[in-house]
Design a protein around this motif. Structure first.
Motif, short mmCIF file in Angstrom:
data_model
loop_
_atom_site.label_atom_id
_atom_site.label_comp_id
_atom_site.label_asym_id
_atom_site.label_seq_id
_atom_site.Cartn_x
_atom_site.Cartn_y
_atom_site.Cartn_z
N GLU A 1 -39.52 47.77 75.90
CA GLU A 1 -39.69 47.56 74.46
C GLU A 1 -41.09 47.90 73.95
O GLU A 1 -41.33 47.87 72.75
CB GLU A 1 -39.35 46.11 74.10
CG GLU A 1 -37.91 45.70 74.39
CD GLU A 1 -36.90 46.35 73.45
OE1 GLU A 1 -37.28 47.26 72.67
OE2 GLU A 1 -35.72 45.96 73.48
N ILE A 2 -42.02 48.23 74.84
CA ILE A 2 -43.35 48.64 74.39
C ILE A 2 -43.61 50.11 74.67
O ILE A 2 -44.76 50.56 74.69
CB ILE A 2 -44.46 47.77 75.03
CG1 ILE A 2 -44.46 47.92 76.56
CG2 ILE A 2 -44.32 46.32 74.64
CD1 ILE A 2 -45.76 47.50 77.22
N GLY A 3 -42.55 50.88 74.90
CA GLY A 3 -42.74 52.31 75.10
C GLY A 3 -42.20 52.85 76.40
O GLY A 3 -42.78 53.80 76.96
N LEU A 4 -41.11 52.28 76.92
CA LEU A 4 -40.45 52.77 78.14
C LEU A 4 -41.38 52.73 79.35
O LEU A 4 -41.29 53.58 80.25
CB LEU A 4 -39.92 54.21 77.93
CG LEU A 4 -39.23 54.53 76.61
CD1 LEU A 4 -38.72 55.97 76.62
CD2 LEU A 4 -38.12 53.57 76.29
N VAL A 5 -42.24 51.73 79.40
CA VAL A 5 -43.29 51.68 80.43
C VAL A 5 -42.70 51.64 81.84
O VAL A 5 -43.10 52.41 82.72
CB VAL A 5 -44.22 50.48 80.18
CG1 VAL A 5 -45.09 50.22 81.41
CG2 VAL A 5 -45.10 50.74 78.97
N GLY A 6 -41.77 50.72 82.08
CA GLY A 6 -41.25 50.56 83.44
C GLY A 6 -40.53 51.79 83.94
O GLY A 6 -40.82 52.30 85.03
N SER A 7 -39.57 52.28 83.18
CA SER A 7 -38.79 53.44 83.62
C SER A 7 -39.65 54.68 83.72
O SER A 7 -39.44 55.52 84.60
CB SER A 7 -37.62 53.69 82.66
OG SER A 7 -38.09 53.96 81.35
N ASN A 8 -40.64 54.81 82.85
CA ASN A 8 -41.51 55.99 82.89
C ASN A 8 -42.32 56.04 84.18
O ASN A 8 -42.46 57.10 84.82
CB ASN A 8 -42.44 56.00 81.68
CG ASN A 8 -43.19 57.32 81.54
OD1 ASN A 8 -42.69 58.37 81.90
ND2 ASN A 8 -44.41 57.26 81.04
N GLU A 9 -42.85 54.89 84.60
CA GLU A 9 -43.61 54.87 85.87
C GLU A 9 -42.69 55.17 87.05
O GLU A 9 -43.08 55.91 87.97
CB GLU A 9 -44.28 53.51 86.05
CG GLU A 9 -45.48 53.30 85.14
CD GLU A 9 -46.31 52.08 85.53
OE1 GLU A 9 -46.24 51.66 86.70
OE2 GLU A 9 -47.02 51.55 84.65
N ILE A 10 -41.48 54.63 87.03
CA ILE A 10 -40.55 54.86 88.15
C ILE A 10 -40.12 56.32 88.20
O ILE A 10 -40.19 56.98 89.25
CB ILE A 10 -39.33 53.94 88.04
CG1 ILE A 10 -39.73 52.48 88.22
CG2 ILE A 10 -38.27 54.32 89.09
CD1 ILE A 10 -38.63 51.49 87.92
N ALA A 11 -39.67 56.86 87.06
CA ALA A 11 -39.18 58.24 87.04
C ALA A 11 -40.29 59.23 87.37
O ALA A 11 -40.06 60.23 88.07
CB ALA A 11 -38.57 58.56 85.68
N THR A 12 -41.50 58.96 86.88
CA THR A 12 -42.64 59.84 87.20
C THR A 12 -42.95 59.80 88.69
O THR A 12 -43.20 60.85 89.32
CB THR A 12 -43.87 59.42 86.38
OG1 THR A 12 -43.58 59.55 84.98
CG2 THR A 12 -45.07 60.29 86.72
N GLN A 13 -42.93 58.60 89.29
CA GLN A 13 -43.17 58.51 90.73
C GLN A 13 -42.09 59.24 91.51
O GLN A 13 -42.39 59.96 92.47
CB GLN A 13 -43.22 57.05 91.17
CG GLN A 13 -43.54 56.87 92.65
CD GLN A 13 -43.52 55.43 93.09
OE1 GLN A 13 -42.55 54.96 93.68
NE2 GLN A 13 -44.59 54.70 92.80
N TYR A 14 -40.84 59.07 91.11
CA TYR A 14 -39.75 59.77 91.80
C TYR A 14 -39.93 61.28 91.71
O TYR A 14 -39.71 62.00 92.69
CB TYR A 14 -38.40 59.36 91.19
CG TYR A 14 -37.81 58.09 91.77
CD1 TYR A 14 -38.62 56.99 92.07
CD2 TYR A 14 -36.45 57.96 91.99
CE1 TYR A 14 -38.08 55.82 92.59
CE2 TYR A 14 -35.90 56.81 92.52
CZ TYR A 14 -36.72 55.74 92.82
OH TYR A 14 -36.19 54.59 93.34
N ASN A 15 -40.32 61.77 90.55
CA ASN A 15 -40.54 63.20 90.39
C ASN A 15 -41.70 63.67 91.25
O ASN A 15 -41.62 64.70 91.93
CB ASN A 15 -40.79 63.52 88.92
CG ASN A 15 -40.91 65.01 88.64
OD1 ASN A 15 -40.34 65.83 89.34
ND2 ASN A 15 -41.68 65.35 87.63
N ASN A 16 -42.80 62.93 91.25
CA ASN A 16 -43.97 63.29 92.05
C ASN A 16 -43.65 63.30 93.54
O ASN A 16 -44.24 64.07 94.31
CB ASN A 16 -45.13 62.33 91.77
CG ASN A 16 -45.70 62.50 90.37
OD1 ASN A 16 -45.51 63.54 89.73
ND2 ASN A 16 -46.39 61.48 89.89
#
Length: 482
Positions: free
Chosen positions: A252-267
């Motif tokens: 609710e403050i900008g997709l913080v949790g999913s963004n960190e997870i998806a970025t880590q998965y991509n990296n």
């Protein structure tokens, strides 16, 4: 690029002359939203850069509700750590990592066994459990405790089913003390290929932190995934591909949790073959049961086509009937955006057409009582989640190729669709072709058992052909028209 970033940093530094508090955040959002906000609140936003239809901005986060014209769902922007992160996100261009044509429908026997197992009572109980925290906003102690308790609940469910192969972990974030919860069912044959279903655990927003029951947004999504897990465990589901169920922090403050997870998965080059978001599943406000979100820059149109195929195959008639249409948020409205941005096929089946969803979200009135203490709409989404997970991950305990032979065969040749219907006791009534926006582009009636249909005039792209026999059953096939 370095000089460009440096100039952006200078612009951001000048913005700090009037933006020295934590009320300001860096973000990306649609350029249209940025211009609208600049017009209505010129002192509340700085546009740092724009690429296509996305802008990097510095924004007063309390202005986020005005981005959404009253349709309060999600933050309306993606949180970024600093100006450089925001600007670099504009040119992030991760390639798609899977081909939708590789997804097939073969698991009829297993899917049909589980569709009748969904418990409306279980769904309601989980919604109430989460509502009773009072608030699950990411900064609150109750929000942090909700993540710990959900981890324990999912872990106990796996242990009760004697599934020592299943793990449940807390994902520790850099930008919030709330944790995401990730349950993993390892694949037996291709464990490096991952199917994800997810939804956010937090509730409220910056203006609604302490009294944010969040029954529909998004206790209903967490309940949907919890009931999906219960049924998969009850059926001793062992997938060929790895399945992960995720409850995200701080959406609710900008997709913080999913963004960190998806970025880590991509990296880490993790191969997520498909992702589905379950965010609000229990308010039936439209003439259709499901609104497939089809914002072109935020969702996979190809994966939406597979959702159409699933629903035509399993939910077109009978007790499991589910109606659907396409709709749009118009902005980055939930966690599917994080996965799309990182090059994964992501989708978002929503509780209604957008704008006809629950009017009480992001308010103190988002309660189970406001939904008449009735979880029947979420039942449909559990069925969808089961179909999605089982058909993409596949079942490793049976030979599906022998058990589920298709009645229809198609091939596309010289812009003609050639079909063959193989059934001794049924005949074909009709055929319809849908594009990736679920729009009917061609229909035919009174078909022979075999034939050739011209596709001249239809643009190149992914399509689905849905044949219906004289007993009302749908037979669907995806194809690529070059």
């Amino acid at each position: 690029m370095r000089k460009f970033i440096q100039s952006i940093m200078l612009l951001a530094l000048s913005a700090q002359l009037f933006a020295q508090s934590s009320d300001w955040v860096y973000a990306t959002m649609t350029h249209e939203s940025a211009l609208s906000l600049q017009s209505s609140h010129p002192s509340g936003i700085v546009i740092l850069a724009t690429e296509g239809n996305v802008s990097a901005v510095q924004i007063q986060h309390q202005l986020a509700p005005s981005l959404k014209s009253g349709n309060l769902h999600g933050p309306g922007y993606i949180y970024r750590t600093d100006a450089q992160d925001a600007v670099q996100a504009l040119t992030k261009n991760a390639p798609k990592k899977f081909n939708i044509l590789d997804f097939t429908i073969t698991e009829d026997m297993f899917v049909n066994e589980v569709l009748g197992m969904v418990s409306q009572e279980n769904l309601g109980n989980t919604i109430l459990e989460l509502e009773n925290y009072g608030s699950r906003f990411h900064t609150t102690s109750s929000g942090r405790q909700a993540a710990l308790d959900l981890k324990e609940k999912w872990q106990e469910m796996a242990q009760a089913a004697n599934r020592e192969d299943i793990t449940v972990e807390l994902f520790q974030h850099q930008l919030t003390q709330q944790r995401s919860v990730i349950l993993t069912i390892p694949g037996t044959e291709v464990p490096n290929e991952i199917v994800v279903i997810g939804g956010h655990l937090d509730s409220g927003d910056w203006s609604l932190q302490t009294n944010a029951p969040g029954a529909d947004d998004n206790a209903s999504g967490i309940a949907t995934m919890t009931e999906t897990l219960r049924i998969l465990l009850a059926k001793n589901f062992h997938p060929k591909r790895t399945v992960q169920i995720m409850a995200y922090a701080a959406e609710e403050i900008g997709l913080v949790g999913s963004n960190e997870i998806a970025t880590q998965y991509n990296n880490q080059n993790k191969n997520v073959v498909a992702m589905a978001q379950f965010d609000m599943t229990n308010y039936n406000g439209s003439s259709v049961d499901v609104g497939l979100i089809n914002d072109a820059q935020f969702t996979s149109s190809e994966l939406n086509l597979f959702w159409v195929e699933l629903m035509e195959h399993y939910n077109s008639t009978g007790e499991h009937r589910i109606t659907y249409g396409t709709t749009a948020c118009g902005y980055g409205c939930s966690d599917h955006v994080s996965w799309t941005e990182n090059g994964y096929l992501a989708s978002f089946p929503f509780e209604s057409s957008f704008g006809e969803h629950n009017p009480f979200v992001h308010s103190e009135e988002d309660t189970f009582a406001a939904m008449n203490n009735d979880a029947s709409h979420s039942v449909k989404f559990v069925k969808l989640a089961l179909e999605f997970v089982i058909e993409i991950a596949k079942v490793s305990t049976m030979s599906t190729q022998e058990l589920n032979k298709t009645d229809i065969q198609i091939v596309v040749q010289n812009r003609d669709l050639i079909y063959q219907f193989n059934s001794s006791n049924k005949s074909l009534n009709s055929m319809a072709i849908y594009d990736s926006s679920a729009r009917n582009v061609l229909s035919k009636n009174q078909l022979n058992a075999s034939g050739r249909i011209s596709l001249q005039g239809i643009p190149s792209g992914y399509y689905i052909a849905v044949f219906k026999d004289n007993q009302g059953k749908s037979h669907s096939k995806k194809f690529l028209l070059k």
